[in-house]
Design an enzyme around this catalytic site. Structure first.
Site, PDB file in Angstrom:
ATOM      1  N   GLU A  91     -22.468  -0.472  -4.976  1.00  0.00           N
ATOM      2  CA  GLU A  91     -21.229  -0.774  -4.264  1.00  0.00           C
ATOM      3  C   GLU A  91     -21.500  -1.413  -2.905  1.00  0.00           C
ATOM      4  O   GLU A  91     -22.255  -0.865  -2.099  1.00  0.00           O
ATOM      5  CB  GLU A  91     -20.409   0.508  -4.072  1.00  0.00           C
ATOM      6  CG  GLU A  91     -19.056   0.261  -3.413  1.00  0.00           C
ATOM      7  CD  GLU A  91     -18.171   1.488  -3.393  1.00  0.00           C
ATOM      8  OE1 GLU A  91     -17.170   1.479  -2.659  1.00  0.00           O
ATOM      9  OE2 GLU A  91     -18.488   2.464  -4.104  1.00  0.00           O
TER      10      GLU A  91
ATOM     11  N   LYS B 111     -15.098  11.660  -2.058  1.00  0.00           N
ATOM     12  CA  LYS B 111     -15.779  10.597  -2.809  1.00  0.00           C
ATOM     13  C   LYS B 111     -16.513   9.670  -1.855  1.00  0.00           C
ATOM     14  O   LYS B 111     -17.636   9.231  -2.126  1.00  0.00           O
ATOM     15  CB  LYS B 111     -14.762   9.824  -3.643  1.00  0.00           C
ATOM     16  CG  LYS B 111     -15.380   8.777  -4.589  1.00  0.00           C
ATOM     17  CD  LYS B 111     -15.484   7.406  -3.980  1.00  0.00           C
ATOM     18  CE  LYS B 111     -16.047   6.398  -4.962  1.00  0.00           C
ATOM     19  NZ  LYS B 111     -16.245   5.061  -4.361  1.00  0.00           N
TER      20      LYS B 111
ATOM     21  N   ASP C 147     -31.110  14.935  -9.210  1.00  0.00           N
ATOM     22  CA  ASP C 147     -29.994  15.015 -10.145  1.00  0.00           C
ATOM     23  C   ASP C 147     -28.680  14.853  -9.388  1.00  0.00           C
ATOM     24  O   ASP C 147     -28.136  15.812  -8.841  1.00  0.00           O
ATOM     25  CB  ASP C 147     -30.029  16.374 -10.873  1.00  0.00           C
ATOM     26  CG  ASP C 147     -29.005  16.466 -11.997  1.00  0.00           C
ATOM     27  OD1 ASP C 147     -28.096  15.615 -12.054  1.00  0.00           O
ATOM     28  OD2 ASP C 147     -29.109  17.404 -12.808  1.00  0.00           O
TER      29      ASP C 147
ATOM     30  N   HIS D 134     -14.837  -3.743   3.959  1.00  0.00           N
ATOM     31  CA  HIS D 134     -15.363  -3.607   2.602  1.00  0.00           C
ATOM     32  C   HIS D 134     -15.265  -4.927   1.851  1.00  0.00           C
ATOM     33  O   HIS D 134     -16.217  -5.354   1.194  1.00  0.00           O
ATOM     34  CB  HIS D 134     -14.595  -2.519   1.858  1.00  0.00           C
ATOM     35  CG  HIS D 134     -14.995  -2.386   0.423  1.00  0.00           C
ATOM     36  ND1 HIS D 134     -16.171  -1.761   0.037  1.00  0.00           N
ATOM     37  CD2 HIS D 134     -14.403  -2.804  -0.728  1.00  0.00           C
ATOM     38  CE1 HIS D 134     -16.267  -1.798  -1.282  1.00  0.00           C
ATOM     39  NE2 HIS D 134     -15.207  -2.422  -1.767  1.00  0.00           N
TER      40      HIS D 134
END
Length: 439
Positions: free
Chosen positions: A89, A273, A289, A387
């Site tokens: 991203e 998030k 992980d 962004h």
């Protein structure tokens, strides 16, 4: 080039964005005193041979590659870190690096962590006297702990091993009454899943004898609430100023923006998030992980019965903005892909962390930096401006740009305020020798 593990790198590498990938690799490798082999591995060239990939998972047909970036400017507990991040991203690495630079001017991040303790659960069904079974387990706790520690002399020698036992009783479940034994295990520099699962499997027959019930599940919990990592940053308002807003106003806006995530799970989901946007790439790059870290973080965020923010942003009495984060961080330096994947090993050598706890602290600081970037943008210009400007390169590539045209087209669509595939295609079509109708 030989690796110098004694020297902490300087995480402040100016003009990284203007360098080519090869120049960035050279700069990072030189600063971290990496070997030529580590530099090659971090570049992604022939890192994972098919035979090694075939041994890691089942039904291998190839490899899936992600960009490997390095976040700069990080200072945690007075020590500089170059932070590897594997992520697709746009804006993640840039945002973390920019916020780390602001934090660096304010003394950096302060971080701490608990002992590397994991839980294994042993579920016991078919017990009529659940309270009595609990007492019998606790009466035999020392013997059970000794049995759990009887197989792993290396872990015991390092100061780890099973340290305690908890017993939880659930009298009303869809499967009837049950007793659940928790093994509390110090796993040292491992993530710990294999260690605690092995202990739980080994104890199951003895637990059945003690309780008179039937053991069903024997497995770790990813809610590693005894293995928390914390990070804190304190920022002078003047270091938060933008072209249009005073720092004190930005600080107030960040506190107000974060308040919604504290009270509203709809906002908290997106807020958290964004935190994991920073944490997951470090976890992936180091071969850990990321699914376990995600599960533990979100379960921890809901531990009160209501899902809420993993961070807090507050104004101190002197006007400083104080940001904190606390979450489970079950990371390892040994075992699993961390010891199998060459790039994961090189990434850890780049970071120069000496323990799983140190890795957890740095990773928590990256999550806090990522959250700082998001709420600062939300409190000022909005999330899309920065962004989408960084996303413009992807748009240019999607439109068919290649080579020098990628940056040229990206700059042009940002300047025009139309960051779209159609705008990028139109620019390419107007370029002599460009893609034209073939795009």
């Amino acid at each position: 080039m030989t690796e110098d593990t004694s020297r902490a790198p300087n995480s402040r590498i100016p003009n990284m964005r203007s360098m080519t990938p090869e120049e960035r690799l050279q700069a990072v490798s030189a600063e971290a005193a990496l070997s030529n082999d580590d530099a090659r591995v971090l570049s992604g060239r022939d890192v994972l041979p098919p035979a090694l990939a075939d041994g890691m998972i089942e039904n291998v047909i190839g490899k899936f590659e992600l960009p490997m970036g390095v976040a700069t400017n990080f200072t945690v507990n007075g020590r500089d870190y170059l932070v590897p991040m594997a992520v697709e991203e746009p804006s993640v690495v840039a945002a973390a690096s920019y916020m780390a630079r602001i934090a660096r001017d304010n003394g950096g991040f302060q971080a701490s962590s608990d002992r590397p303790v994991m839980r294994a659960q042993i579920q016991v069904l078919g017990v009529g006297d659940t309270a009595g079974a609990r007492h019998r387990i606790l009466q035999n706790a020392e013997a059970l702990i000794a049995l759990a520690n009887s197989r792993d002399k290396v872990l015991i020698g390092l100061g780890g091993g099973c340290k305690d036992i908890e017993v939880h009783v659930f009298d009303d479940t869809p499967a009837g009454p049950m007793v659940v034994l928790h093994l509390i295990v110090d796993v040292r520099d491992a993530m710990g899943a294999n260690t605690v699962n092995t202990m739980a499997e080994m104890l199951a027959p003895e637990v059945e004898k003690i309780t008179g019930g039937k053991v069903r599940l024997r497995i770790l919990s990813n809610l590693a609430d005894l293995r928390l990592a914390r990070a804190r940053v304190e920022l002078r308002p003047d270091t938060l100023s933008t072209d249009t807003l005073e720092g004190a106003e930005v600080a107030r806006g960040m506190v107000e923006a974060s308040a919604l995530a504290i009270v509203d799970p709809y906002r908290a989901a997106t807020h958290n998030k964004g935190i994991m946007n920073g944490i997951d790439p470090v976890v992936i790059a180091t071969g850990n992980d990321w699914r376990a870290i995600e599960a533990g973080a979100h379960a921890f965020a809901a531990r009160s019965g209501r899902y809420t923010s993993l961070t807090r942003w507050e104004l101190a009495g002197d006007g400083r903005l104080v940001g904190t984060i606390e979450l489970p961080m079950a990371l390892g330096l040994v075992g699993g892909a961390t010891k199998t994947h060459p790039a994961a090993q090189a990434a850890l050598r780049l970071m120069k962390v000496q323990s799983a706890s140190e890795l957890a602290q740095v990773t928590a600081a990256v999550g806090l930096a990522q959250n700082m970037a998001a709420i600062r943008a939300l409190a000022t210009e909005g999330i899309q401006r920065g962004h989408m400007a960084l996303h413009a390169r992807n748009i240019a590539i999607t439109a068919g740009a290649s080579g020098a045209d990628i940056d040229r087209v990206a700059r042009a669509i940002v300047a025009a305020g139309d960051i779209s595939v159609d705008a990028a295609r139109a620019l390419l079509a107007d370029t002599p020798g460009g893609a034209g109708n073939d795009v």
